[in-house]
Design a protein around this motif. Structure first.
Motif, PDB file in Angstrom:
ATOM      1  N   GLY A  81      21.823  44.930  -1.158  1.00 31.04           N
ATOM      2  CA  GLY A  81      23.171  44.446  -1.432  1.00 31.04           C
ATOM      3  C   GLY A  81      23.890  44.006  -0.176  1.00 31.04           C
ATOM      4  N   ILE A  82      23.707  44.759   0.918  1.00 28.42           N
ATOM      5  CA  ILE A  82      24.341  44.397   2.191  1.00 28.42           C
ATOM      6  C   ILE A  82      23.784  43.071   2.686  1.00 28.42           C
ATOM      7  N   PHE A  83      22.461  42.919   2.617  1.00 28.44           N
ATOM      8  CA  PHE A  83      21.820  41.663   3.014  1.00 28.44           C
ATOM      9  C   PHE A  83      22.385  40.496   2.212  1.00 28.44           C
ATOM     10  N   SER A  84      22.477  40.670   0.913  1.00 30.19           N
ATOM     11  CA  SER A  84      22.949  39.597   0.039  1.00 30.19           C
ATOM     12  C   SER A  84      24.406  39.264   0.303  1.00 30.19           C
ATOM     13  N   ASN A  85      25.235  40.283   0.494  1.00 31.44           N
ATOM     14  CA  ASN A  85      26.652  40.060   0.772  1.00 31.44           C
ATOM     15  C   ASN A  85      26.837  39.327   2.098  1.00 31.44           C
ATOM     16  N   ASN A  86      26.043  39.713   3.099  1.00 30.89           N
ATOM     17  CA  ASN A  86      26.089  39.018   4.394  1.00 30.89           C
ATOM     18  C   ASN A  86      25.742  37.543   4.238  1.00 30.89           C
ATOM     19  N   LEU A  87      24.698  37.275   3.457  1.00 30.98           N
ATOM     20  CA  LEU A  87      24.235  35.902   3.296  1.00 30.98           C
ATOM     21  C   LEU A  87      25.266  35.049   2.560  1.00 30.98           C
ATOM     22  N   ASP A  88      25.944  35.654   1.582  1.00 29.69           N
ATOM     23  CA  ASP A  88      27.005  34.943   0.876  1.00 29.69           C
ATOM     24  C   ASP A  88      28.072  34.473   1.852  1.00 29.69           C
ATOM     25  N   GLU A  89      28.513  35.366   2.728  1.00 29.33           N
ATOM     26  CA  GLU A  89      29.557  35.015   3.693  1.00 29.33           C
ATOM     27  C   GLU A  89      29.060  33.970   4.688  1.00 29.33           C
ATOM     28  N   PHE A  90      27.798  34.071   5.065  1.00 26.21           N
ATOM     29  CA  PHE A  90      27.197  33.109   5.978  1.00 26.21           C
ATOM     30  C   PHE A  90      27.287  31.698   5.403  1.00 26.21           C
ATOM     31  N   PHE A  91      26.979  31.550   4.131  1.00 22.66           N
ATOM     32  CA  PHE A  91      27.044  30.228   3.502  1.00 22.66           C
ATOM     33  C   PHE A  91      28.483  29.774   3.327  1.00 22.66           C
ATOM     34  N   ARG A  92      29.382  30.695   2.994  1.00 21.09           N
ATOM     35  CA  ARG A  92      30.774  30.305   2.757  1.00 21.09           C
ATOM     36  C   ARG A  92      31.441  29.760   4.009  1.00 21.09           C
ATOM     37  N   VAL A  93      31.078  30.309   5.157  1.00 18.79           N
ATOM     38  CA  VAL A  93      31.780  29.945   6.379  1.00 18.79           C
ATOM     39  C   VAL A  93      30.908  29.125   7.327  1.00 18.79           C
ATOM     40  N   ARG A  94      29.789  29.672   7.753  1.00 15.57           N
ATOM     41  CA  ARG A  94      29.000  29.003   8.789  1.00 15.57           C
ATOM     42  C   ARG A  94      28.272  27.774   8.257  1.00 15.57           C
ATOM     43  N   VAL A  95      27.602  27.900   7.124  1.00 14.71           N
ATOM     44  CA  VAL A  95      26.914  26.736   6.558  1.00 14.71           C
ATOM     45  C   VAL A  95      27.938  25.698   6.119  1.00 14.71           C
ATOM     46  N   ALA A  96      29.078  26.166   5.612  1.00 18.32           N
ATOM     47  CA  ALA A  96      30.131  25.227   5.202  1.00 18.32           C
ATOM     48  C   ALA A  96      30.588  24.367   6.375  1.00 18.32           C
ATOM     49  N   THR A  97      30.689  24.978   7.557  1.00 17.96           N
ATOM     50  CA  THR A  97      31.109  24.221   8.750  1.00 17.96           C
ATOM     51  C   THR A  97      30.078  23.159   9.122  1.00 17.96           C
ATOM     52  N   ILE A  98      28.804  23.535   9.076  1.00 18.26           N
ATOM     53  CA  ILE A  98      27.737  22.573   9.409  1.00 18.26           C
ATOM     54  C   ILE A  98      27.720  21.430   8.396  1.00 18.26           C
ATOM     55  N   LYS A  99      27.930  21.760   7.133  1.00 15.20           N
ATOM     56  CA  LYS A  99      27.951  20.720   6.098  1.00 15.20           C
ATOM     57  C   LYS A  99      29.099  19.739   6.344  1.00 15.20           C
ATOM     58  N   ARG A 100      30.233  20.249   6.792  1.00 22.25           N
ATOM     59  CA  ARG A 100      31.353  19.359   7.099  1.00 22.25           C
ATOM     60  C   ARG A 100      30.987  18.424   8.254  1.00 22.25           C
ATOM     61  N   MET A 101      30.287  18.954   9.240  1.00 18.53           N
ATOM     62  CA  MET A 101      29.881  18.127  10.376  1.00 18.53           C
ATOM     63  C   MET A 101      28.917  17.030   9.934  1.00 18.53           C
ATOM     64  N   ILE A 102      28.039  17.356   8.985  1.00 18.01           N
ATOM     65  CA  ILE A 102      27.111  16.349   8.452  1.00 18.01           C
ATOM     66  C   ILE A 102      27.886  15.271   7.699  1.00 18.01           C
ATOM     67  N   ASP A 103      28.877  15.704   6.910  1.00 17.75           N
ATOM     68  CA  ASP A 103      29.659  14.753   6.117  1.00 17.75           C
ATOM     69  C   ASP A 103      30.468  13.809   6.995  1.00 17.75           C
ATOM     70  N   ILE A 104      30.929  14.322   8.153  1.00 22.76           N
ATOM     71  CA  ILE A 104      31.697  13.476   9.074  1.00 22.76           C
ATOM     72  C   ILE A 104      30.797  12.405   9.692  1.00 22.76           C
ATOM     73  N   GLN A 105      29.508  12.784   9.870  1.00 20.47           N
ATOM     74  CA  GLN A 105      28.481  11.844  10.358  1.00 20.47           C
ATOM     75  C   GLN A 105      28.792  11.287  11.743  1.00 20.47           C
ATOM     76  N   HIS A 106      29.157  12.163  12.651  1.00 21.78           N
ATOM     77  CA  HIS A 106      29.246  11.767  14.056  1.00 21.78           C
ATOM     78  C   HIS A 106      27.845  11.860  14.642  1.00 21.78           C
ATOM     79  N   GLY A 107      27.222  10.736  14.885  1.00 19.51           N
ATOM     80  CA  GLY A 107      25.813  10.708  15.273  1.00 19.51           C
ATOM     81  C   GLY A 107      25.496  11.506  16.515  1.00 19.51           C
ATOM     82  N   LYS A 108      26.431  11.593  17.479  1.00 21.03           N
ATOM     83  CA  LYS A 108      26.157  12.282  18.734  1.00 21.03           C
ATOM     84  C   LYS A 108      26.555  13.753  18.692  1.00 21.03           C
ATOM     85  N   GLN A 109      27.170  14.170  17.582  1.00 23.80           N
ATOM     86  CA  GLN A 109      27.632  15.543  17.495  1.00 23.80           C
ATOM     87  C   GLN A 109      26.448  16.495  17.367  1.00 23.80           C
ATOM     88  N   ARG A 110      26.493  17.577  18.125  1.00 21.34           N
ATOM     89  CA  ARG A 110      25.412  18.562  18.092  1.00 21.34           C
ATOM     90  C   ARG A 110      26.000  19.965  18.027  1.00 21.34           C
TER      91      ARG A 110
END
Length: 388
Positions: A40-69
């Motif tokens: 349960g702890i593992f799963s709860n951690n992963l949920d938060e990881f997607f809500r915040v960290r993966v969400a940020t990366i997805k926004r960066m992909i959507d912005i499509q700044h080619g040089k952004q890393r």
């Protein structure tokens, strides 16, 4: 040959950390029920990881700044690495869960589903459904609505395919939200043989589809669990007409309608129903479509009940008090005399709650400043601060 970076990307590093959490579930030095809770702890951690960290990366992909890393890695490449690692962890998670099921059975604890119920168990389950579950669920028939129902971030759903045995071409799809906010996820079925049987709430619903859909002509039902994770990053705009508190409040409310960042589904799910849901939700591969096993929202397993012996979980360690704070002595008076340190969970956290409660009603206290990272669903801290 390009120079290899000495920097380990923080997102991939975090997934390695959560892998170590998952390893606790496989460690036989850890009491068995605690190992289930680590899932349960593992799963709860992963949920938060997607809500915040993966969400940020997805926004960066959507912005499509080619040089952004991101720490030397292009966002899309990083997302691909994350998805690959998450899928590997998901497979390891499923294998670990299956091993734990076998070990639980060795201790006389059985997690069963609706397909293996005895007559007496079925009678209990049907009665539980009728009295507890049926009044709090409402199935949604999907073919008759223009807009697909909004899927809540913290919820799980049964995606159901209804059909007729005499004419398989006649079919309908339905959705049922599992009411884990109103009822326990784990229900122990009474037993007289010394063994302990636990059934999950969604399997109780599965057992009673005939009753749930009694108004329709369908007689064949199949159901799979799905879960959608949404972007929970805070968006704070630059509107000068709003206070900072108003901006944060607006941003927090916006979390409820965040964009999807992950879609979990049962890997055995009917292909036509899966494609229907993905299309209606407007999802694609960029939304991290992740096949899983029968059950999702394993964060509920943090509260998995110990229906066996005391040796299956850690011994409860009641916290001790603090020598400087005894009886009804004012904590603020103690602090005026000297500083003191509170070390939780070894010392009683309620001392801190008492401090907030006292400060909230003390007329000499004009301001309370506190950094809050994470609080419980029904938080004593927030309750105390709300009285200030």
């Amino acid at each position: 040959m390009p120079k290899q970076s000495n920097i380990i990307n923080r997102e991939l590093s975090w997934l390695s950390f959560n892998h170590r959490v998952l390893q606790e579930s496989a460690d036989k030095n850890v009491p068995l029920v605690e190992r289930v809770r680590f899932l349960g702890i593992f799963s709860n951690n992963l949920d938060e990881f997607f809500r915040v960290r993966v969400a940020t990366i997805k926004r960066m992909i959507d912005i499509q700044h080619g040089k952004q890393r991101v720490e030397g890695i292009k966002p899309q490449r990083l997302m691909n690495k994350i998805q690959k690692k998450v899928l590997n962890l998901q497979n390891l998670f499923n294998a670990t869960f299956n091993k734990l099921l076998n070990e639980l059975e060795e201790h006389g604890i059985y997690i069963i589903n609706e397909e293996v119920l005895t007559k007496s168990q079925e009678k209990f389950v049907k009665q539980y459904f009728k009295e507890k579950v049926r009044p709090v669920i409402s199935p949604i028939m999907l073919h008759n609505i223009e807009d697909f129902p909004y899927l809540h971030d913290h919820s799980i759903y049964l995606a159901i395919k209804l059909s007729c045995s005499d004419d398989p071409t006649v079919k309908e799809y339905a959705l049922v939200e599992i009411p884990t906010d109103l009822l326990p996820r784990f229900i122990e079925i009474p037993s007289k043989n010394g063994k302990h049987y636990i059934i999950l709430l969604e399997d109780i619903i599965r057992s009673s589809f005939n009753e749930l859909f009694s108004f329709f002509k369908f007689d064949t039902f199949a159901a799979w669990t799905i879960k959608l994770t949404r972007d929970a990053e805070l968006d704070v705009d630059n509107d000068v007409s709003q206070s900072f508190l108003e901006k944060i409040s607006k941003s927090v409310m916006g979390r409820r309608t965040g964009q999807p960042v992950r879609f979990l589904f049962d890997g055995e799910m009917s292909k036509d129903l899966l494609e229907f849901i993905i299309e209606r939700l407007g999802l694609d591969e960029d939304n991290n479509l992740i096949p899983g096993a029968r059950y999702h929202n394993f964060k509920d397993f943090m509260g998995f009940p110990n229906v066996g012996g005391k040796e299956l979980e850690y011994k409860k360690m009641p916290p001790v008090g603090h020598p400087d704070v005894q009886g009804n002595k004012s904590i603020l008076d103690v602090m005026r005399e000297k500083d003191f340190m509170l070390h939780v969970p070894y010392q009683d956290f309620n001392i801190f709650i008492s401090l907030l409660q006292e400060a909230a009603i003390d007329p000499e206290v004009t301001e309370i400043s506190i950094t809050v990272y994470r609080v419980a669903h029904n938080s004593k801290v927030i309750n105390a601060l709300s009285n200030a």
